[in-house]
Design an enzyme around this catalytic site. Structure first.
Site, PDB file in Angstrom:
ATOM      1  N   ASP A 127       0.833  -1.210   0.000  1.00 47.36           N
ATOM      2  CA  ASP A 127       0.000   0.000   0.000  1.00 47.36           C
ATOM      3  C   ASP A 127       0.870   1.264   0.000  1.00 47.36           C
ATOM      4  O   ASP A 127       1.779   1.375   0.824  1.00 47.36           O
ATOM      5  CB  ASP A 127      -0.907  -0.024   1.250  1.00 47.36           C
ATOM      6  CG  ASP A 127      -2.064   0.954   1.155  1.00 47.36           C
ATOM      7  OD1 ASP A 127      -1.884   2.039   0.552  1.00 47.36           O
ATOM      8  OD2 ASP A 127      -3.152   0.647   1.679  1.00 47.36           O
ATOM      9  N   HIS A 165      -0.559   4.498  -0.023  1.00 45.09           N
ATOM     10  CA  HIS A 165      -1.295   5.659   0.499  1.00 45.09           C
ATOM     11  C   HIS A 165      -0.669   6.129   1.815  1.00 45.09           C
ATOM     12  O   HIS A 165      -0.570   5.352   2.761  1.00 45.09           O
ATOM     13  CB  HIS A 165      -2.765   5.293   0.729  1.00 45.09           C
ATOM     14  CG  HIS A 165      -3.479   4.914  -0.532  1.00 45.09           C
ATOM     15  ND1 HIS A 165      -3.465   3.637  -1.022  1.00 45.09           N
ATOM     16  CD2 HIS A 165      -4.209   5.664  -1.408  1.00 45.09           C
ATOM     17  CE1 HIS A 165      -4.173   3.611  -2.157  1.00 45.09           C
ATOM     18  NE2 HIS A 165      -4.636   4.825  -2.412  1.00 45.09           N
ATOM     19  N   SER A 198      -5.241  -4.255   2.109  1.00 49.62           N
ATOM     20  CA  SER A 198      -4.408  -3.820   3.249  1.00 49.62           C
ATOM     21  C   SER A 198      -5.026  -4.246   4.573  1.00 49.62           C
ATOM     22  O   SER A 198      -4.318  -4.510   5.546  1.00 49.62           O
ATOM     23  CB  SER A 198      -4.239  -2.306   3.249  1.00 49.62           C
ATOM     24  OG  SER A 198      -3.678  -1.899   2.042  1.00 49.62           O
TER      25      SER A 198
END
Ligand code: B1M
Length: 214
Positions: A99, A101, A152
């Site tokens: 991930d 982000h 996630s």
């Protein structure tokens, strides 16, 4: 357009044109810079998510929006309330494996750092192995995991499991759009020996971290 709509529009269009002037104005209007982030800026980001989901935006455009959001947060950061000490404890922060982000994680970093915690940020795409090595080295009081993708959430289950296998039971704080309290309690916590808490936003993260360190 109202001030709030203009700010949201900067995020949606991925432009910094007029952004700083509007942020200055918003600082006069709102008591706490966090209200600007949680309000108009997040509204813009949520609209970006919706448009992207609808195939009306491409990844490159979303990336530009993310850059404007980051610029806005950096601009507001010096105006946020902060205590000088970092005596409440150490938090190891990471976005989980797979991930990228990191805007939410970075916000958690700012808020915890401003409120008496020492934060060590491991960055994005952090594997359980990297986390275990960092825990051994840094000896944190709390582990903070962020992740926005549905996969996630599953990665957090794996991470909790791997940490337990490594004999780690330090409290874990989890957050991110694809998570919920229910998922945390039913799926992540059973894989771990220590406390696992779900934070719905960065302020909630601070409240929970404070509670853990009382
Ligand atoms: Co992505 N993305 N993205 N993206 N992106 C989402 C998450 C998505 C919901 C958009 C959508 O489809 N509607 C969707 C996920 C779908 C799913 O899994 N079901 C998605 C997708 C699909 C993808 C890609 C797969 C797209 C692609 O390549 N085809 C890809 C994945 C890459 C990867 O990770 N491997 C991808 C890429 C990207 C960009 C790189 C372009 C960019 C990120 C840039 C960056 O972060 N540096 C991006 C963005 C910006 C988004 C959206 C639009 C906005 C996310 C954001 O920054 N929000 C997002 C849609 C959405 O969320 N509405 C989306 C603002 C931020 C402040 O909120 O991070 O949620 P958030 O943090 C909150 C809380 O969650 C909480 O506190 C914060 C508020 O105070 N919180 C914590 C978060 N972590 C915490 C930790 C804590 C406590 C609280 O304690 C430790």
């Amino acid at each position: 357009l109202s001030l709030e709509q203009r700010l949201a529009q900067c995020i949606i269009e991925g432009t910094k044109e007029g952004l700083y002037e509007d942020l200055e104005q918003a600082l006069q209007k709102y008591e706490d810079p966090l209200q600007i982030i949680n309000g108009p800026l997040m509204d813009g980001m949520n609209e970006v998510g919706r448009l992207f989901n609808d195939n009306q935006l491409i990844v490159a455009e979303v990336l530009q929006s993310a850059e404007v959001m980051k610029a806005a947060v950096s601009f507001l950061e010096p105006y946020m309330e902060k205590t000088e000490d970092s005596s409440k404890g150490k938090v190891l922060l990471a976005t989980v494996k797979g991930d990228v982000h990191d805007i939410g994680k970075n916000l958690v970093d700012i808020i915890l750092s401003n409120n008496g915690f020492k934060v060590v940020d491991l960055g994005i795409k952090v594997t359980p192995q990297q986390l275990i090595e960092a825990i051994t080295l840094e000896k944190p009081d709390i582990i903070g995991l962020s992740g926005l993708l549905v996969k996630s959430a599953q990665q957090m289950v794996v991470t909790a499991h791997d940490l337990k296998q490594a004999g780690i039971s330090i409290p874990i704080l989890v957050g991110g759009a694809a998570l919920s309290r229910k998922f945390t309690e039913n799926k992540i916590a059973p894989e771990y020996d220590g406390i696992v808490l779900y934070a719905k936003d960065a302020m909630d993260g601070l409240t929970l971290a404070n509670r853990l360190q009382q």
